[in-house]
Design a protein around this motif. Structure first.
Motif, PDB file in Angstrom:
ATOM      1  N   LEU A 123      39.435 -45.462 -11.033  1.00 23.79           N
ATOM      2  CA  LEU A 123      39.432 -44.552 -10.007  1.00 23.79           C
ATOM      3  C   LEU A 123      39.447 -43.154 -10.314  1.00 23.79           C
ATOM      4  CD1 LEU A 123      42.780 -46.279  -8.093  1.00 23.79           C
ATOM      5  CD2 LEU A 123      40.261 -46.434  -7.467  1.00 23.79           C
ATOM      6  N   ARG A 124      39.058 -42.200  -9.345  1.00 23.15           N
ATOM      7  CA  ARG A 124      38.823 -40.892  -9.733  1.00 23.15           C
ATOM      8  C   ARG A 124      40.070 -40.018  -9.546  1.00 23.15           C
ATOM      9  NH1 ARG A 124      34.043 -36.621  -7.527  1.00 23.15           N
ATOM     10  NH2 ARG A 124      34.105 -35.371  -9.411  1.00 23.15           N
ATOM     11  N   LEU A 125      40.452 -39.116 -10.404  1.00 20.54           N
ATOM     12  CA  LEU A 125      41.603 -38.296 -10.259  1.00 20.54           C
ATOM     13  C   LEU A 125      41.091 -37.148  -9.238  1.00 20.54           C
ATOM     14  CD1 LEU A 125      44.539 -37.582 -10.584  1.00 20.54           C
ATOM     15  CD2 LEU A 125      43.696 -36.267 -12.629  1.00 20.54           C
ATOM     16  N   VAL A 126      41.372 -37.053  -7.937  1.00 21.93           N
ATOM     17  CA  VAL A 126      40.934 -36.296  -6.989  1.00 21.93           C
ATOM     18  C   VAL A 126      41.652 -34.868  -6.879  1.00 21.93           C
ATOM     19  CG1 VAL A 126      39.177 -37.864  -5.952  1.00 21.93           C
ATOM     20  CG2 VAL A 126      41.668 -37.328  -4.814  1.00 21.93           C
TER      21      VAL A 126
ATOM     22  N   TYR B 121      44.570 -40.537  -6.591  1.00 17.86           N
ATOM     23  CA  TYR B 121      43.456 -41.435  -7.256  1.00 17.86           C
ATOM     24  C   TYR B 121      42.564 -41.985  -5.979  1.00 17.86           C
ATOM     25  CZ  TYR B 121      46.315 -41.087 -11.129  1.00 17.86           C
ATOM     26  OH  TYR B 121      47.251 -40.911 -12.011  1.00 17.86           O
ATOM     27  N   ALA B 122      41.248 -42.079  -6.109  1.00 14.25           N
ATOM     28  CA  ALA B 122      40.609 -42.373  -4.917  1.00 14.25           C
ATOM     29  C   ALA B 122      39.204 -42.592  -5.347  1.00 14.25           C
ATOM     30  CB  ALA B 122      40.571 -41.272  -3.875  1.00 14.25           C
ATOM     31  N   ASP B 123      38.209 -42.563  -4.198  1.00 13.96           N
ATOM     32  CA  ASP B 123      37.017 -42.714  -4.382  1.00 13.96           C
ATOM     33  C   ASP B 123      36.337 -41.454  -4.804  1.00 13.96           C
ATOM     34  OD1 ASP B 123      36.506 -41.357  -2.183  1.00 13.96           O
ATOM     35  OD2 ASP B 123      35.315 -42.781  -1.119  1.00 13.96           O
ATOM     36  N   THR B 124      34.971 -41.338  -4.861  1.00 13.60           N
ATOM     37  CA  THR B 124      34.467 -40.126  -5.568  1.00 13.60           C
ATOM     38  C   THR B 124      34.750 -38.849  -4.557  1.00 13.60           C
ATOM     39  OG1 THR B 124      32.365 -41.364  -5.926  1.00 13.60           O
ATOM     40  CG2 THR B 124      31.919 -39.136  -5.800  1.00 13.60           C
ATOM     41  N   HIS B 125      35.061 -39.104  -3.222  1.00 14.41           N
ATOM     42  CA  HIS B 125      35.335 -38.064  -2.486  1.00 14.41           C
ATOM     43  C   HIS B 125      36.782 -37.798  -1.988  1.00 14.41           C
ATOM     44  CE1 HIS B 125      31.014 -37.268  -2.439  1.00 14.41           C
ATOM     45  NE2 HIS B 125      30.922 -38.527  -2.088  1.00 14.41           N
ATOM     46  N   GLY B 126      37.576 -38.878  -2.300  1.00 15.36           N
ATOM     47  CA  GLY B 126      38.924 -38.706  -1.765  1.00 15.36           C
ATOM     48  C   GLY B 126      38.674 -39.219  -0.267  1.00 15.36           C
ATOM     49  N   THR B 127      37.930 -39.967   0.117  1.00 10.87           N
ATOM     50  CA  THR B 127      37.698 -40.686   1.407  1.00 10.87           C
ATOM     51  C   THR B 127      39.259 -40.903   2.015  1.00 10.87           C
ATOM     52  OG1 THR B 127      35.536 -40.990   0.952  1.00 10.87           O
ATOM     53  CG2 THR B 127      36.488 -41.821   3.159  1.00 10.87           C
TER      54      THR B 127
ATOM     55  N   THR C 222      32.901 -46.221   1.889  1.00 14.06           N
ATOM     56  CA  THR C 222      33.389 -45.448   0.896  1.00 14.06           C
ATOM     57  C   THR C 222      32.428 -45.170  -0.012  1.00 14.06           C
ATOM     58  OG1 THR C 222      34.315 -47.301  -0.207  1.00 14.06           O
ATOM     59  CG2 THR C 222      36.008 -46.159   1.437  1.00 14.06           C
ATOM     60  N   THR C 223      32.749 -44.327  -1.093  1.00  9.95           N
ATOM     61  CA  THR C 223      31.753 -44.072  -2.366  1.00  9.95           C
ATOM     62  C   THR C 223      32.571 -44.110  -3.541  1.00  9.95           C
ATOM     63  OG1 THR C 223      30.590 -42.266  -1.029  1.00  9.95           O
ATOM     64  CG2 THR C 223      30.079 -42.489  -3.334  1.00  9.95           C
ATOM     65  N   PRO C 224      32.592 -45.681  -3.999  1.00  8.42           N
ATOM     66  CA  PRO C 224      33.408 -45.851  -5.250  1.00  8.42           C
ATOM     67  C   PRO C 224      33.001 -44.855  -6.449  1.00  8.42           C
ATOM     68  CG  PRO C 224      32.761 -47.786  -4.154  1.00  8.42           C
ATOM     69  CD  PRO C 224      31.955 -46.723  -3.382  1.00  8.42           C
TER      70      PRO C 224
ATOM     71  N   ALA D 206      33.198 -51.984  -8.962  1.00  5.18           N
ATOM     72  CA  ALA D 206      34.173 -50.694  -8.568  1.00  5.18           C
ATOM     73  C   ALA D 206      35.274 -51.147  -7.325  1.00  5.18           C
ATOM     74  CB  ALA D 206      33.539 -49.459  -8.610  1.00  5.18           C
ATOM     75  N   ILE D 207      36.172 -50.525  -7.478  1.00  8.49           N
ATOM     76  CA  ILE D 207      37.298 -50.539  -6.407  1.00  8.49           C
ATOM     77  C   ILE D 207      36.781 -49.537  -5.050  1.00  8.49           C
ATOM     78  CG2 ILE D 207      39.357 -49.668  -5.641  1.00  8.49           C
ATOM     79  CD1 ILE D 207      40.492 -50.297  -8.602  1.00  8.49           C
ATOM     80  N   GLN D 208      36.560 -50.281  -4.177  1.00 12.87           N
ATOM     81  CA  GLN D 208      36.254 -49.829  -2.853  1.00 12.87           C
ATOM     82  C   GLN D 208      37.071 -49.090  -1.868  1.00 12.87           C
ATOM     83  OE1 GLN D 208      33.014 -50.713  -1.716  1.00 12.87           O
ATOM     84  NE2 GLN D 208      32.802 -51.604  -3.716  1.00 12.87           N
ATOM     85  N   GLY D 209      38.283 -49.164  -2.080  1.00 12.69           N
ATOM     86  CA  GLY D 209      39.508 -48.483  -1.268  1.00 12.69           C
ATOM     87  C   GLY D 209      40.782 -49.217  -1.327  1.00 12.69           C
ATOM     88  N   LEU D 210      41.798 -48.929  -0.338  1.00 13.64           N
ATOM     89  CA  LEU D 210      42.879 -49.607  -0.270  1.00 13.64           C
ATOM     90  C   LEU D 210      42.692 -50.895   0.534  1.00 13.64           C
ATOM     91  CD1 LEU D 210      45.148 -46.370   0.267  1.00 13.64           C
ATOM     92  CD2 LEU D 210      45.422 -47.879  -1.734  1.00 13.64           C
ATOM     93  N   GLY D 211      43.542 -51.833   0.290  1.00 19.11           N
ATOM     94  CA  GLY D 211      43.590 -52.936   1.275  1.00 19.11           C
ATOM     95  C   GLY D 211      44.889 -53.113   1.671  1.00 19.11           C
TER      96      GLY D 211
END
Length: 338
Positions: free
Chosen positions: A33-36, A52-58, A145-147, A158-163
């Protein structure tokens, strides 16, 4: 489709760590994950709040941690959020994750079925329970999202987001009433967690769990309610989850939700500006803290986080020197950790 005044999915999940450096290493290098945002707990500025999130913190991708070094260990039981899911795309991704987790020594279960989805359950070193779930069957109902791809994890997996998020209570009737009558969630189906065939046990396999759809439902928009009348009350600590946040579009709709929850007779917080979103908090009868948060707010300071800078909201910026003086530096890592 869900209307603007309908809750639209999981917004974020906030958990507790007592080891900030390890936490950053595990969630960025092991899970990719990215530390946003590397910021502080706005209610206790002596500790970090890590996003922690995707590229932009979506919205819908944020897994956050309050760093509380002095926190006691989590005691499992009822009145707790007992599982957080992270979405991956396809069973091939799960197979790759099984190999990756084994290679770095992360404790995990075999691939099993959870609410009709192929799943791996894994645990970080503090006991945080995470489910990697295949969201491919619900791909038409998950947000774009943008993993993050600049990590040790192969971009194809890559992780896509929360489930889905699991909540456990001792008596489910009062919680069901709030979820349906107040929050507008819809009971969708029941399921039994498939038994594990290894020496790594599944966490609290219930006889039956109930899926509640948020808005249109799907892998990014579910709460899973587990009743464990035979278990004692748990308490939150390191390795536990502080709250789950549900998505609402903007400041107008969150004002509507504040009025609706107040009218239902529940004790709801004031509307709070968290800079990156605006939110309210309510504790349902089973003891679970639920936040409702807007998709609108300031963008996450991803470049500052990449550079290791502590980002502060404008209201705290004048106190930067004193705040940073109380924070323990976070050590970086360049390879996965267990």
């Amino acid at each position: 489709m869900a209307s603007d005044d309908t809750l639209q999915g999981i917004h974020h999940v906030s958990a507790v760590t007592g080891r900030a450096s390890y936490n950053v290493q595990f969630y960025t290098q092991t899970l990719g994950l990215r530390l946003v945002a590397k910021t502080v707990n706005q209610d206790d500025t002596s500790s970090y709040h890590l996003f922690y999130a995707d590229t932009h913190g979506t919205p819908g991708t944020d897994l956050t941690f309050f760093d509380i070094a002095r926190a006691r260990d989590q005691h499992d039981g009822t009145g707790l959020i007992t599982g957080t899911s992270l979405r991956v795309r396809g069973e091939a991704a799960l197979q790759a994750w099984a190999e990756h987790l084994d290679a770095v020594g992360v404790r995990r279960t075999p691939i099993h079925q959870r609410a009709g989805r192929a799943t791996i359950t894994l645990y970080d070193a503090e006991g945080q329970t995470l489910h990697l779930v295949d969201d491919a069957p619900d791909v038409d109902r998950v947000p774009d999202t943008t993993p993050w791809t600049q990590s040790p994890v192969d971009s194809d997996y890559a992780i896509q987001g929360l489930g889905p998020v699991e909540i456990t209570v001792d008596a489910d009737a009062p919680t069901r009433q709030v979820l349906t009558d107040v929050l507008g969630l819809a009971p969708a189906r029941d399921y039994v967690v498939e038994a594990s065939d290894s020496d790594v046990d599944l966490p609290h396999p219930p006889d039956t769990a109930t899926v509640f759809s948020i808005g249109d439902g799907g892998a990014a928009a579910e709460l899973h309610l587990i009743e464990r009348s035979d278990a004692g009350r748990g308490w939150l600590g390191k390795g536990g989850v502080h709250h789950v946040a549900l998505r609402t579009p903007n400041e107008d709709t969150i004002a509507d939700w504040h009025e609706r929850i107040t009218s239902a007779g529940l004790n709801v917080s004031p509307i709070i500006d968290r800079h990156y979103f605006t939110s309210i908090y309510v504790r349902e009868p089973g003891g679970i803290l639920i936040e409702i948060a807007t998709d609108t707010g300031a963008p996450f300071p991803v470049e500052e986080a990449d550079a290791g800078k502590v980002t502060l909201p404008p209201a705290l910026e004048p106190d930067r020197a004193s705040i940073e003086d109380k924070l323990t530096p976070i050590e970086a890592a360049s390879e996965p950790v267990a």
